[in-house]
Scaffold this motif. Structure first.
Motif, PDB file in Angstrom:
ATOM      1  N   UNK A  77       0.815  -1.213   0.000  1.00  0.00           N
ATOM      2  CA  UNK A  77       0.000   0.000   0.000  1.00  0.00           C
ATOM      3  C   UNK A  77       0.847   1.262   0.000  1.00  0.00           C
ATOM      4  N   UNK A  78       2.025   1.251   0.648  1.00  0.00           N
ATOM      5  CA  UNK A  78       2.941   2.392   0.578  1.00  0.00           C
ATOM      6  C   UNK A  78       3.412   2.604  -0.851  1.00  0.00           C
ATOM      7  N   UNK A  79       3.761   1.506  -1.510  1.00  0.00           N
ATOM      8  CA  UNK A  79       4.223   1.595  -2.899  1.00  0.00           C
ATOM      9  C   UNK A  79       3.140   2.174  -3.802  1.00  0.00           C
ATOM     10  N   UNK A  80       1.908   1.707  -3.625  1.00  0.00           N
ATOM     11  CA  UNK A  80       0.807   2.209  -4.445  1.00  0.00           C
ATOM     12  C   UNK A  80       0.527   3.681  -4.124  1.00  0.00           C
ATOM     13  N   UNK A  81       0.653   4.022  -2.823  1.00  0.00           N
ATOM     14  CA  UNK A  81       0.389   5.412  -2.425  1.00  0.00           C
ATOM     15  C   UNK A  81       1.435   6.358  -3.005  1.00  0.00           C
ATOM     16  N   UNK A  82       2.709   5.895  -3.031  1.00  0.00           N
ATOM     17  CA  UNK A  82       3.754   6.733  -3.610  1.00  0.00           C
ATOM     18  C   UNK A  82       3.498   6.998  -5.097  1.00  0.00           C
ATOM     19  N   UNK A 173      11.755   4.711  12.841  1.00  0.00           N
ATOM     20  CA  UNK A 173      12.796   3.890  12.237  1.00  0.00           C
ATOM     21  C   UNK A 173      12.666   3.931  10.726  1.00  0.00           C
ATOM     22  N   UNK A 174      13.807   4.059  10.037  1.00  0.00           N
ATOM     23  CA  UNK A 174      13.833   4.040   8.579  1.00  0.00           C
ATOM     24  C   UNK A 174      13.907   2.621   8.061  1.00  0.00           C
ATOM     25  N   UNK A 175      13.230   2.380   6.937  1.00  0.00           N
ATOM     26  CA  UNK A 175      13.264   1.081   6.278  1.00  0.00           C
ATOM     27  C   UNK A 175      13.526   1.322   4.795  1.00  0.00           C
ATOM     28  N   UNK A 176      14.556   0.658   4.295  1.00  0.00           N
ATOM     29  CA  UNK A 176      14.924   0.836   2.898  1.00  0.00           C
ATOM     30  C   UNK A 176      15.124  -0.508   2.233  1.00  0.00           C
ATOM     31  N   UNK A 177      14.666  -0.607   0.991  1.00  0.00           N
ATOM     32  CA  UNK A 177      15.009  -1.736   0.125  1.00  0.00           C
ATOM     33  C   UNK A 177      15.135  -1.206  -1.297  1.00  0.00           C
ATOM     34  N   UNK A 178      15.235  -2.100  -2.240  1.00  0.00           N
ATOM     35  CA  UNK A 178      15.480  -1.651  -3.619  1.00  0.00           C
ATOM     36  C   UNK A 178      14.289  -0.914  -4.222  1.00  0.00           C
ATOM     37  N   UNK A 179      13.113  -1.034  -3.606  1.00  0.00           N
ATOM     38  CA  UNK A 179      11.933  -0.372  -4.153  1.00  0.00           C
ATOM     39  C   UNK A 179      11.404   0.746  -3.261  1.00  0.00           C
ATOM     40  N   UNK A 180      11.555   0.603  -1.925  1.00  0.00           N
ATOM     41  CA  UNK A 180      10.900   1.519  -0.997  1.00  0.00           C
ATOM     42  C   UNK A 180      11.911   2.181  -0.077  1.00  0.00           C
ATOM     43  N   UNK A 181      11.561   3.388   0.368  1.00  0.00           N
ATOM     44  CA  UNK A 181      12.332   4.122   1.362  1.00  0.00           C
ATOM     45  C   UNK A 181      11.334   4.925   2.187  1.00  0.00           C
TER      46      UNK A 181
END
Length: 572
Positions: A77-82, A173-181
């Motif tokens: 849902x974060x990805x879609x919201x972005x 807390x920050x969370x990062x991966x190859x698609x999301x930040x």
């Protein structure tokens, strides 16, 4: 009141004053300080327990943030919201998901997710103005600047929907991966989440504080300027500070940067062991009062007749003796010096006691001569020799007859009769006695000799060990139904502090503890068959030789064997 009484009372009073002063100081060193240390250790353990609980609670929040961030629904849902931040439906779905996650963990007020490219999204419950301000402050910026990891904020107050102010703590807390930040921020109701810990802290300690790594009070409340004092305590770097008012415990959480400060006053610490102090004071007060009264009465009782007797006895001594002893003293002790010659009377009494003791020793010698040779034992041994002779066991006849001869020779030594004999001779005689008994009853009895060479030359009362071993054979190891004798006997002879200890122990059928005690104190029925006959003879002879300066102990339990221990003075 005589002069001696006055002098003695003055000495006692000064002595008691000195004892009271010394006792008060010693009580503080020996009793109060250890008791206080024990109480402090108790509170230290309680404080460490609370720190572990707090650490564990914060760790759970950190894991809870990971659970939110790695939720597939949240990431999707974060990805879609972005991709479509203007889409209200997508924003609502993300808020709804965050809202459902709020109920997973108690004490969570709300959750915010903030991607770098779009505005933050909150759970459905609207955040307070204070919570919104937090996301625009320095703490949030520091969290956003981190490549990874998270941290807790300083505490703050937020207004609930009903208008009441609550303590709030945030974790980001920050969370990062190859698609999301994106960043996850959790708003926590401090009282609901850590209320149990805080109530426990408040119940155990009088004052408790939490401070941030910047050495500021967690929720910013500065009560009467205490923050400055607390900062000074933290700056010392010590975990334990004992002040004139009480004790401060300063500790840092094991995994997180918060600082815990807990205070307990001396009054509370002393209250923990006040009952012990009260009992000690009552005991010592009663002891001192009773002993002082007793000593004063004793002084009066002793000195009054001494004064009278000093005059009467002085006249008697002057009539009978010419010897004089003079001591330069101005009290009754000087008068009593004139009675020195009374020692002559004591000497006469002492000589009379020596004569009486010599008479008793002579009587004991005759008793020994009469009791050392048991006719039944001699008769049974001769029957054994007769039986062996009929069996043509000539070597055994020689062994048994030699053993009997040695025993009789030892017991019937009249020319150089002695009341005492060496341990070596006693062991030698007892071995011959056991050799005869082995031919009579078989070789199922094993005798263990625990006698060192150091005591072989020591002297003990004659015929002391054999009656004890005979008791073990016939009243300990013998089967009451078959008459068979089997088992182990342990004979130990040692020297300790100029005293000889003789122990004869068996692993036979034993006896009741009550019967053992009766035998020990000499209340046994000597007319009945049992151990009492031999023990009574031993007790009588020891009494003649040592008076009250010996001990006889008997310990036994049914089915566990019997132990007889004799302790007596070593002969020079």
């Amino acid at each position: 009141m005589s002069r001696l009484q006055k002098k003695a009372i003055r000495m006692v009073i000064w002595m008691y004053l000195a004892v009271l002063v010394l006792g008060a100081f010693s009580s503080y060193l020996i009793i109060l300080r250890p008791l206080k240390s024990e109480a402090v250790q108790r509170y230290k353990n309680q404080n460490e327990y609370m720190l572990e609980e707090m650490d564990s609670g914060l760790k759970i929040i950190e894991e809870y943030a990971n659970y939110i961030a790695y939720s597939k629904d949240v990431q999707q849902e974060v990805k879609m919201y972005e991709q479509a931040p203007e889409n209200g439906d997508l924003r609502y779905e993300l808020s709804s998901t965050l809202n459902s996650l709020c109920y997973v963990k108690s004490g969570v007020r709300g959750i915010a997710v903030h991607s770098s490219s779009v505005p933050p999204v909150y759970s459905l419950i609207p955040p307070s103005e204070e919570e919104k301000e937090l996301l625009s402050g320095e703490w949030y910026e520091s969290v956003r600047e981190r490549e990874s990891g998270g941290g807790f904020s300083k505490g703050f107050y937020a207004r609930r929907a009903d208008g009441k102010m609550v303590k709030v703590l945030a974790y980001g807390k920050n969370f990062k991966n190859y698609e999301l930040d994106f960043t996850v921020v959790i708003f926590l109701d401090y009282t609901e989440l850590f209320g149990k810990i805080e109530r426990f802290r408040s119940r155990e300690f009088e004052k408790t504080y939490w401070m941030t790594p910047q050495k500021e009070l967690l929720f910013g409340e500065d009560i009467q300027g205490e923050e400055t004092q607390l900062q000074e305590l933290v700056n010392t770097g010590r975990e334990f500070i004992d002040t004139s008012e009480g004790v401060y415990f300063i500790s840092r959480l094991y995994q997180y940067p918060y600082i815990s400060i807990a205070f307990i006053s001396d009054n509370t610490l002393y209250h923990v062991f006040s009952e012990y102090i009260r009992m000690i004071l009552i005991f010592f007060g009663a002891f001192f009062a009773a002993s002082l009264a007793g000593i004063l009465l004793m002084i009066r009782k002793i000195t009054r007749p001494v004064f009278t007797l000093s005059q009467v006895m002085a006249e008697a001594v002057r009539q009978d003796l010419n010897v004089r002893l003079t001591i330069d003293s101005d009290d009754e002790i000087g008068d009593l010096s004139k009675i020195f010659n009374q020692m002559i009377v004591d000497l006469k009494n002492y000589v009379g006691k020596l004569v009486e003791k010599e008479k008793q020793e002579q009587e004991m010698r005759f008793g020994l001569l009469a009791s050392q040779v048991d006719p039944h034992f001699v008769c049974n041994t001769l029957n054994t020799v007769n039986y062996l002779a009929k069996q043509k066991r000539n070597e055994d006849v020689v062994i048994v007859s030699t053993a009997l001869s040695n025993i009789l020779r030892d017991r019937l030594r009249l020319k150089d009769f002695q009341i005492y004999d060496t341990v070596r001779q006693e062991v030698f005689t007892v071995r011959h006695y056991l050799q005869i008994q082995e031919y009579r009853y078989g070789s199922k009895v094993c005798v263990h000799w625990l006698v060192s060479e150091d005591v072989m030359g020591c002297e003990v009362p004659k015929n002391l060990i054999q009656p004890l071993i005979e008791n073990s054979l016939f009243h300990g190891l013998a089967d009451e139904d078959t008459g068979e004798i089997a088992g182990n006997i342990y004979v130990s002879i040692t020297e300790k502090e100029n005293r000889i200890l003789v122990e004869v122990r068996d692993d036979g059928r034993g006896m009741s503890t009550e019967k053992a005690k009766q035998l020990e104190v000499g209340r046994e029925n000597t007319s009945a068959k049992g151990r009492g006959i031999g023990l009574s003879g031993i007790r009588e002879r020891l009494g003649l030789l040592y008076g009250e300066n010996y001990q006889l102990h008997i310990s036994s339990s049914e089915g566990q064997g019997t132990s007889v221990i004799i302790e007596m003075e070593r002969m020079p």
